[in-house]
Write an enzyme that holds these catalytic residues in place. Structure first.
Site, short mmCIF file in Angstrom:
data_model
loop_
_atom_site.label_atom_id
_atom_site.label_comp_id
_atom_site.label_asym_id
_atom_site.label_seq_id
_atom_site.Cartn_x
_atom_site.Cartn_y
_atom_site.Cartn_z
N GLN A 1 0.84 -1.19 0.00
CA GLN A 1 0.00 0.00 0.00
C GLN A 1 0.88 1.24 0.00
OE1 GLN A 1 -1.89 -0.93 3.77
NE2 GLN A 1 -3.75 -1.64 2.75
N ARG B 1 10.68 -4.61 11.72
CA ARG B 1 10.90 -4.81 13.16
C ARG B 1 9.77 -5.67 13.71
NH1 ARG B 1 11.41 0.77 16.17
NH2 ARG B 1 10.91 -0.68 17.85
N ARG C 1 -13.53 -2.66 15.65
CA ARG C 1 -12.69 -1.46 15.57
C ARG C 1 -12.40 -1.18 14.11
NH1 ARG C 1 -6.82 -1.56 18.02
NH2 ARG C 1 -6.08 -1.29 15.88
N GLU D 1 -11.02 -4.42 12.34
CA GLU D 1 -10.57 -5.40 13.32
C GLU D 1 -11.74 -5.94 14.14
OE1 GLU D 1 -6.92 -5.28 15.11
OE2 GLU D 1 -6.18 -3.50 14.09
#
Length: 283
Positions: free
Chosen positions: A159, A197, A240, A257
């Site tokens: 994206q 990460r 959410r 979510e």
């Protein structure tokens, strides 16, 4: 009435929503406790409601997690919803239903069109907590990241990085029992140049936010799309909707979510009570 809020072993001490939910249930005279989804000693049929909360290890054990969910009676949200929502390819379906999402390309390979953007985000479709996710300026890095995910048997999504996130952040809109509860400004968590990460925490620089009418409209459209895709009311106890602002000022869905979202109850006055009430109303 008895409710259990379900977590995962390593999230028990990290999910600040859990004690608030217990307190809210007890204040309403409801028996409530916290359980771990993969604990074989738990008798799930003993509860009037089993509420999935911080099962944050599902991404590496998705098949096992969904098999567990299929075996549990009175699950909130339902197994059908969880199976659909735990792979972000669902974005294709809500986009087809007319919901504006971030422009997304799937399984990008070397030389594929990336669109005219300054930066991109690459991530797997099954992930949480921004794991295996990175923000790239170089198309070569985009191609390499996507290729690595695909080679590992995963679906990748690419994206454009939405520049408004750096200042405005994301807007997380929380709905309990289909009713709007509260909204949160989520601070940016992807830093330019840091690469992949595994230790990011999206619960940090956050605060309350008042959504715009346009954000309410898009969030409602996203929830309506779930019913359309499933072919029946999803009867969501919690949801959410994460939004970002495009260059033209309109809201775009980045994620929907419905499985184990952090609900930011520590920031929302009686937000825990509203969720408990929504669950109790479905018992």
């Amino acid at each position: 009435m008895s409710i259990t809020f379900v977590s995962s072993p390593w999230a028990l001490d990290r999910d600040a929503d859990l004690p608030l939910l217990l307190d809210a249930a007890h204040q309403r005279g409801i028996d409530a406790e916290i359980t771990v989804w993969d604990d074989p000693a738990v008798e799930w049929q003993a509860y009037d409601a089993v509420v999935v909360r911080s099962c944050w290890d599902y991404t590496t054990r998705r098949d096992e997690f969904l098999a567990w969910a299929a075996s549990v009676p009175r699950l909130h949200n339902s197994h059908e919803v969880l199976a659909w929502n735990t792979d972000k390819v669902y974005l294709r379906q809500i986009e087809a239903a007319g919901v504006p999402i971030i422009e997304t390309r799937w399984d990008i390979a070397d030389g594929d069109d990336l669109g005219d953007h300054a930066e991109w985000v690459v991530k797997p479709t099954i992930s949480a907590g921004s794991k295996d996710t990175a923000r790239w300026e170089s198309p070569a890095d985009v191609y390499a990241h996507s290729a690595a995910l695909v080679a590992a048997g995963r679906t990748s999504m690419t994206q454009p990085y939405i520049s408004s996130v750096d200042e405005e952040g994301e807007t997380a809109m929380l709905f309990f029992g289909g009713e709007f509860s509260h909204a949160i400004r989520k601070g940016p968590i992807l830093t330019r140049g840091e690469g992949i990460r595994q230790d990011r925490d999206g619960r940090g620089e956050n605060g309350m936010r008042t959504p715009t009418p346009a954000q309410h409209e898009v969030a409602r459209a996203a929830l309506a799309a779930v019913d359309e895709v499933l072919g029946h009311p999803a009867d969501l106890s919690y949801a959410r909707v994460d939004l970002v602002t495009s260059a033209d000022g309109s809201p775009l869905v980045i994620e929907l979510e419905l499985t184990e979202p952090y609900l930011f109850l520590v920031l929302a006055e009686d937000g825990a009570g509203r969720l408990v009430d929504a669950v109790a109303a479905r018992i």
